[in-house]
Scaffold this active site. Structure first.
Site, short mmCIF file in Angstrom:
data_model
loop_
_atom_site.label_atom_id
_atom_site.label_comp_id
_atom_site.label_asym_id
_atom_site.label_seq_id
_atom_site.Cartn_x
_atom_site.Cartn_y
_atom_site.Cartn_z
CG ASP A 181 -1.92 1.06 1.29
OD1 ASP A 181 -1.95 1.89 0.36
OD2 ASP A 181 -2.72 1.08 2.25
CG ASP B 231 -2.97 3.86 -2.83
OD1 ASP B 231 -4.03 3.20 -2.88
OD2 ASP B 231 -2.65 4.54 -1.84
CD GLU B 232 -5.29 -0.24 -0.73
OE1 GLU B 232 -5.73 -1.39 -0.56
OE2 GLU B 232 -5.84 0.77 -0.26
MG MG Z 1 -2.53 4.01 0.36
#
Ligand code: MG
Length: 412
Positions: free
Chosen positions: A13, A109-110
């Site tokens: 993450d 974003d993961e």
């Molecule tokens: Mg994040």
């Protein structure tokens, strides 16, 4: 075949992703409290990401700019640049892809990585490899990440939240009861506000209490989901990390119409763009994409045309949102009353729907709740149209219009 009992799964993450990307472009932002936020002029102006200094002022993701500035008057606000975030996302995932082909993106974003079968190529130590990946992302791309390691996706995801920024957390079969069970149930993936309330009403507050509750009672009260979350709390999750698919096959979606008669009034324009926005939104949904930029081109009776574009307040594939942005563009760029011959609406800077949705799903702000509702309604419309034909449902404002909008118009 992977032994499901002994998988090694990472959840990676990026920390304050949008803000970190802005800091790469403008390192001076590292020295001031800064946040990336939606359009400050609308009520949608919510914090999308903040840097470490802003975090010290307790600036929180999903609160309004107004709330954030009350806590931190000097807060610098950046407008989101989804295109840049998309590019960074590609670069981050390319690095993940060097370690396994099982990379599943989860939000902008993961990503989940299953390194079970490739770990031996990189030294064989899950923690050491996670640290290596984390350091590479930091030095080669300039953003920090946190990684959760576990034998299942649910706990890996939970782990990446426990220590951040720039940290690795390992949740094993030996330590999960100490590490996970004390946490509130709402920390578990897929347990939203409503489920939390229901569980609280049964006296369940922690993940451990959920794990030790009566599974049949949960199944009776909450249906299939009850059984599912009971299993999750016990670390029973066999869902695979899916192969990285091809993202962004579509770059933009556009729809144009030359009207039967010129559009003169605001009402004419609204009718016209309702049909265009509806078509663009439906095609985005069919492609499982959301757009972040909306462009309108207007052609007048002398065939002169202008083009203007705007960022959508949030990534969207909802008709009313595309309509609203298009109308705003036209009102700013065109003097209403001047005849319009043709309009084209184009949605671009597309994000895969799941990326955009997950990123926004933790916005429990009313705006996004409305948005989700609108999305669900429109998905139902898509299903009906698929079954009964395109003309089976139309917008009330476009019925019986004389500008040639709606019905079986041709794609341009
Ligand atoms: Mg994040």
């Amino acid at each position: 075949m992977t032994n499901l009992q002994n998988r090694i799964i990472y959840h990676c993450d990026c920390n304050g992703f949008f803000a970190s990307v802005e800091e790469v472009f403008r390192p001076e932002y590292k020295k001031v409290p800064m946040a990336v936020a939606g359009d400050p002029e609308t009520r949608r102006g919510i914090i999308l990401a903040k840097n470490e200094l802003a975090k010290k002022y307790n600036v929180k993701t999903a609160e309004t700019i107004w709330q954030a500035k009350k806590k931190c008057p000097g807060l610098i606000i950046c407008k989101p640049r989804y295109k840049a975030y998309n590019e960074f996302c590609e670069r981050v995932n390319a690095i993940y892809g060097e370690y396994t082909d099982l990379v599943e993106r989860f939000g902008v974003d993961e990503s989940f990585l299953d390194v079970t079968n490739s770990l031996h190529c990189f030294g064989g130590d899950p923690l050491a490899l996670a640290n290596e990946i984390k350091e590479r992302i930091k030095t080669e791309i300039g953003v920090t990440i946190s990684i959760g390691i576990s034998w299942n996706k649910i706990f890996a995801k939970l782990g990446s939240d426990l220590k951040k920024p720039d940290a690795v957390t390992v949740i094993t079969k030996e330590n999960y009861k100490q590490v996970v069970w004390q946490l509130p149930v709402s920390d578990l993936l897929f347990i939203g506000r409503n489920t939390t309330q229901a569980l609280n009403s049964f006296g369940i507050r922690t993940i451990g209490e959920l794990a030790n509750f009566d599974e049949e009672f949960l199944a009776k009260k909450l249906g299939k989901a009850g059984r599912q979350i009971y299993k999750f709390a016990n670390g029973q999750d066999d869902s695979p990390v899916k192969l990285d698919g091809e993202y962004e096959p579509v770059k933009s979606v556009g729809k144009g119409l030359t009207f039967k008669r010129d559009l003169i009034t605001e009402r004419d324009i609204k009718t016209g763009i309702t049909v265009l926005a509806d078509s663009v939104a439906a095609r985005l949904r069919a492609a499982k994409m959301k757009c972040t930029t909306i462009q309108v081109s207007i052609k007048d009776v002398e065939f002169k045309s202008i083009q203007r574009q705007k960022q959508a307040p949030v990534p969207t594939n909802v008709t009313t949102e595309i309509f609203n942005t298009a109308l705003k563009i036209i009102k700013e760029a065109w003097s209403i009353g001047k005849p319009i011959r043709a309009i084209t609406i184009t949605a671009s800077n597309l994000l895969p729907e799941n990326m955009a949705t997950v990123q926004l799903s933790f916005f429990e702000a009313p705006a996004s709740a409305d948005n989700t509702k609108a999305e669900n309604v429109e998905k139902a419309v898509d299903a009906i149209r698929k079954k009964h034909g395109k003309g089976s449902i139309t917008h009330a404002s476009t019925v019986n219009n004389d500008i040639g909008a709606g019905g079986s118009h041709k794609e341009e």
